[in-house]
Design a protein around this motif. Sequence first.
Motif, short mmCIF file in Angstrom:
data_model
loop_
_atom_site.label_atom_id
_atom_site.label_comp_id
_atom_site.label_asym_id
_atom_site.label_seq_id
_atom_site.Cartn_x
_atom_site.Cartn_y
_atom_site.Cartn_z
N PHE A 1 0.86 -1.19 0.00
CA PHE A 1 0.00 0.00 0.00
C PHE A 1 0.89 1.24 0.00
O PHE A 1 1.82 1.35 0.80
CB PHE A 1 -0.91 0.01 1.23
CG PHE A 1 -1.91 -1.09 1.27
CD1 PHE A 1 -3.22 -0.89 0.83
CD2 PHE A 1 -1.57 -2.35 1.75
CE1 PHE A 1 -4.16 -1.90 0.87
CE2 PHE A 1 -2.51 -3.38 1.80
CZ PHE A 1 -3.80 -3.15 1.35
N GLU A 2 0.59 2.18 -0.88
CA GLU A 2 1.34 3.42 -0.98
C GLU A 2 0.56 4.56 -0.33
O GLU A 2 -0.57 4.38 0.14
CB GLU A 2 1.64 3.73 -2.45
CG GLU A 2 2.36 2.64 -3.21
CD GLU A 2 3.80 2.44 -2.76
OE1 GLU A 2 4.32 3.32 -2.01
OE2 GLU A 2 4.42 1.43 -3.14
N VAL B 1 -6.72 4.95 5.86
CA VAL B 1 -6.11 5.61 4.70
C VAL B 1 -4.61 5.64 4.99
O VAL B 1 -4.17 6.16 6.02
CB VAL B 1 -6.64 7.04 4.51
CG1 VAL B 1 -5.93 7.71 3.34
CG2 VAL B 1 -8.15 7.03 4.28
N PHE B 2 -3.83 5.07 4.10
CA PHE B 2 -2.39 4.99 4.31
C PHE B 2 -1.76 6.37 4.13
O PHE B 2 -2.08 7.12 3.21
CB PHE B 2 -1.77 3.97 3.35
CG PHE B 2 -2.09 2.56 3.73
CD1 PHE B 2 -1.25 1.83 4.54
CD2 PHE B 2 -3.29 1.97 3.31
CE1 PHE B 2 -1.56 0.53 4.92
CE2 PHE B 2 -3.61 0.68 3.68
CZ PHE B 2 -2.74 -0.05 4.49
N VAL C 1 -6.09 2.90 0.27
CA VAL C 1 -7.11 2.66 1.30
C VAL C 1 -7.37 1.18 1.50
O VAL C 1 -7.07 0.36 0.63
CB VAL C 1 -8.45 3.35 0.93
CG1 VAL C 1 -8.27 4.85 0.80
CG2 VAL C 1 -9.01 2.76 -0.37
N ALA C 2 -7.92 0.89 2.66
CA ALA C 2 -8.38 -0.47 2.97
C ALA C 2 -9.57 -0.32 3.92
O ALA C 2 -9.40 0.08 5.08
CB ALA C 2 -7.27 -1.29 3.63
N PRO D 1 4.95 3.85 2.80
CA PRO D 1 4.32 2.64 2.25
C PRO D 1 4.30 1.51 3.29
O PRO D 1 5.05 1.53 4.26
CB PRO D 1 5.22 2.28 1.06
CG PRO D 1 6.57 2.79 1.47
CD PRO D 1 6.31 4.06 2.22
N PHE D 2 3.44 0.53 3.03
CA PHE D 2 3.31 -0.63 3.90
C PHE D 2 3.21 -1.88 3.04
O PHE D 2 2.44 -1.91 2.08
CB PHE D 2 2.07 -0.51 4.79
CG PHE D 2 1.71 -1.78 5.51
CD1 PHE D 2 2.38 -2.15 6.67
CD2 PHE D 2 0.71 -2.62 5.03
CE1 PHE D 2 2.06 -3.33 7.33
CE2 PHE D 2 0.38 -3.78 5.68
CZ PHE D 2 1.06 -4.14 6.84
#
Length: 226
Positions: A117-118, A145-146, A122-123, A153-154
Amino acid sequence: MDRRKFLVVAGFGTGLAGCLNANPAEETGLGNETGGGDTGSTTGPSRATDGGDPGSETGENGTDSSEKGADKNGDDESTPEKKGETDEKEKKAKQTDDSGRVIRFPSCTRAEVTGTFEESDVAFASTGFFDDGLFGDTILEDGVVFGEDVPAPFTGTVAFEIGTGSGVSRRPEKIIIEIPNYGSDGTIITSVTTERSDFEAVSDTAVNPRARDCLREIEPEGNDGA
């Protein structure tokens, strides 16, 4: 703000606030949603033989081998269809979004998204529930929201779980988003949203292929559901 939405219905088959098909007999289950409101609102045949012909298909016991085959095929006639349905559900249980992230629904109350995820990705998860016999749902109510809610990032797994409260916990390669049990009769995860475009359209990216069955499991007795 209370974003839960309730529908006074005889059974959940009449709707999942747009998530479930209004016709309970259809097997398509859930579909992409566009809420139009604020993001986060809740809403073969045998041959006869005489037995004396050396070329006949009659076995030692006088039983036509082709009849055996026909009987066997007849007994297993429904197997391919059932297997096909199972394979399709398994395929849908492991989905991939446009960014290559893998989405799984291990159970009615858990969903997992694995990938990278950048910033601004979202997730979010949406749910369906029964509360005092009434059906309700949430749309994009629980998530992150990342870059805003969690660092970006994750790379790892984002897990959604129905729990006793709400909150976000972070580990080196896992983010756990706890979703409260919105309904007194039970709550299930109906879909997840991992694409920014879907998030902005208040829609889902991947639907839980077992959502309809999951809702049947928590539907209170006495409801005239599907």
